[in-house]
Write a protein that holds these residues in place. Sequence first.
Motif, PDB file in Angstrom:
ATOM      1  N   GLN A   1      -7.695 -11.742   5.948  1.00  8.30           N
ATOM      2  CA  GLN A   1      -8.796 -12.055   5.467  1.00  8.30           C
ATOM      3  C   GLN A   1      -8.985 -12.907   4.207  1.00  8.30           C
ATOM      4  OE1 GLN A   1     -11.704  -9.088   6.673  1.00  8.30           O
ATOM      5  NE2 GLN A   1     -13.486 -10.470   6.315  1.00  8.30           N
TER       6      GLN A   1
ATOM      7  N   GLU B   1     -11.201   0.849   0.322  1.00  4.69           N
ATOM      8  CA  GLU B   1     -12.440   1.052   0.252  1.00  4.69           C
ATOM      9  C   GLU B   1     -12.884   0.077  -0.901  1.00  4.69           C
ATOM     10  OE1 GLU B   1     -13.363   5.036  -0.089  1.00  4.69           O
ATOM     11  OE2 GLU B   1     -13.075   5.583   1.922  1.00  4.69           O
TER      12      GLU B   1
ATOM     13  N   LYS C   1      -7.870  -1.511   4.861  1.00  5.98           N
ATOM     14  CA  LYS C   1      -9.365  -1.403   4.299  1.00  5.98           C
ATOM     15  C   LYS C   1      -9.940  -0.055   4.213  1.00  5.98           C
ATOM     16  CE  LYS C   1     -12.017  -4.966   5.179  1.00  5.98           C
ATOM     17  NZ  LYS C   1     -12.935  -6.020   5.898  1.00  5.98           N
ATOM     18  N   GLU C   2      -9.860   0.567   5.256  1.00  7.43           N
ATOM     19  CA  GLU C   2     -10.482   2.084   5.193  1.00  7.43           C
ATOM     20  C   GLU C   2      -9.771   3.046   4.056  1.00  7.43           C
ATOM     21  OE1 GLU C   2      -9.950   3.743   9.226  1.00  7.43           O
ATOM     22  OE2 GLU C   2     -10.935   2.160  10.148  1.00  7.43           O
TER      23      GLU C   2
ATOM     24  N   SER D   1     -14.302  -3.916  -1.943  1.00  6.95           N
ATOM     25  CA  SER D   1     -14.736  -5.328  -1.570  1.00  6.95           C
ATOM     26  C   SER D   1     -14.366  -6.252  -2.566  1.00  6.95           C
ATOM     27  CB  SER D   1     -16.244  -5.118  -1.482  1.00  6.95           C
ATOM     28  OG  SER D   1     -16.827  -4.622  -2.745  1.00  6.95           O
TER      29      SER D   1
ATOM     30  N   TYR E   1       1.013  -1.388  -0.082  1.00  7.19           N
ATOM     31  CA  TYR E   1      -0.156  -0.017  -0.127  1.00  7.19           C
ATOM     32  C   TYR E   1       0.849   1.191   0.013  1.00  7.19           C
ATOM     33  CZ  TYR E   1      -3.353   3.532   0.992  1.00  7.19           C
ATOM     34  OH  TYR E   1      -4.305   4.528   0.528  1.00  7.19           O
TER      35      TYR E   1
ATOM     36  N   ARG F   1      -4.720  -4.467   9.105  1.00  8.47           N
ATOM     37  CA  ARG F   1      -6.022  -4.806   8.007  1.00  8.47           C
ATOM     38  C   ARG F   1      -6.994  -3.769   7.916  1.00  8.47           C
ATOM     39  NH1 ARG F   1     -10.194  -7.946   8.653  1.00  8.47           N
ATOM     40  NH2 ARG F   1      -9.425  -8.577  10.854  1.00  8.47           N
ATOM     41  N   GLU F   2      -7.708  -3.495   9.137  1.00  5.85           N
ATOM     42  CA  GLU F   2      -8.861  -2.553   9.124  1.00  5.85           C
ATOM     43  C   GLU F   2      -8.377  -1.201   8.812  1.00  5.85           C
ATOM     44  OE1 GLU F   2     -11.552  -3.441   9.616  1.00  5.85           O
ATOM     45  OE2 GLU F   2     -11.429  -5.370  10.110  1.00  5.85           O
TER      46      GLU F   2
ATOM     47  N   TYR G   1      -8.780  -9.061  -1.499  1.00  4.28           N
ATOM     48  CA  TYR G   1      -8.125  -9.639  -0.169  1.00  4.28           C
ATOM     49  C   TYR G   1      -7.469  -8.536   0.574  1.00  4.28           C
ATOM     50  CZ  TYR G   1     -10.465 -13.560  -2.557  1.00  4.28           C
ATOM     51  OH  TYR G   1     -11.220 -14.383  -3.540  1.00  4.28           O
ATOM     52  N   TYR G   2      -7.357  -8.787   1.753  1.00  4.73           N
ATOM     53  CA  TYR G   2      -6.527  -7.823   2.615  1.00  4.73           C
ATOM     54  C   TYR G   2      -5.541  -8.809   3.563  1.00  4.73           C
ATOM     55  CZ  TYR G   2      -9.553  -3.895   1.068  1.00  4.73           C
ATOM     56  OH  TYR G   2     -10.248  -3.179   0.232  1.00  4.73           O
TER      57      TYR G   2
END
Length: 365
Positions: free
Chosen positions: A159, A144, A140-141, A146, A95, A136-137, A149-150
Amino acid sequence: MISEIQRNFAKLSQAMGFQRSPSSKQKVKPISKENNDENGGDHSINARTTSDPTDSVTSDANYNSWMTEHPSALGSFDKMMKAAKGKKIAVFLDYDGTLSPIVDDPDRAFMSDEMRAAVREVAKFFPTAIISGRSREKVKEFVELSNVYYAGSHGMDIQAPPRPVKACEGKYHTLVPGKKGNEVLFQPAKKFLPAIQEIIKELEEETKKIQGARIEDNRFCISVHFRQVREEDYNMLQEKVKAVLRNYPDFDLSEGKKVMEIRPSIEWDKGHALEYLLDTLGLSNPNDVLPLYIGDDRTDEDAFKVIKGRGQGYPIIVSSTPKETKASYSLNDPSEVLIFLLRLSRWRKSSSSSKQLAQIWDIGY
């Protein structure tokens, strides 16, 4: 204004599939431990630019030599995709510094809407995962999306879809509800969570008087950011971090781009996360699967090593300066990552169209 036009023209040329323009490369100093981005050096363009003509010639020679060993993934795109014909491609992305620029405030490392759209499009055609040092959270924020995979905390918090659980991994799995049915959380460092919270509290107390120091809770690892710390305070910060960790022998300390990373001492990294995801997604066969991994950080080298060991795949380093790496190809910065992802999805669309035409006309493809 003219230089801006030139830069835009260079990017457009890359998007059309041309080689990276020689005029667009940075003037860089020779490789050294002090100048390696991963060791927390000054990452500004001015710090990399040399004014002495002799230094400039040396820099060009070093850059050209490095680019020979790690050619542009944009200039090599057609060659790479030709080799990928008939194989399954899986995409793995870091990222920070890859999908988003490196920024002073880690909470503001936002990816652009264009990058988000490009990743979304790639994920329509290829299994795609984000493997980050962030929690991970948190990642994901930022992302954004769906349809990807993260894996957070350098792969210690994954996940993914459910799969038959190996006996040695069972205690690390937790079944959770997902948008597409049940999913599995794989967390091999779960037992370290209490100690991690203790370390965070001690670090916050010990570093609170060091201006610019920032402690980030990444769930299964800890980041100590010093991008905004004065140079004269760095050694003091480093000593305080080491002093705290002397009481926690089960944790390791490493350094990345203006950040110290604290992780549990377990045999798990981004390379293991890549292997886990490939296995989970039914893509573990090295003969017909090409993993493509793009990252800019030292921790991404573990994933590059795994791909090299498979003998099939494309490890791609994001860097504007020469550095030691196991990557086979390179991209200059996140803007080139964007162009590469756009070309990848466009190539897949074109391949699909060709196959459909071949089926209509009953032509072997």
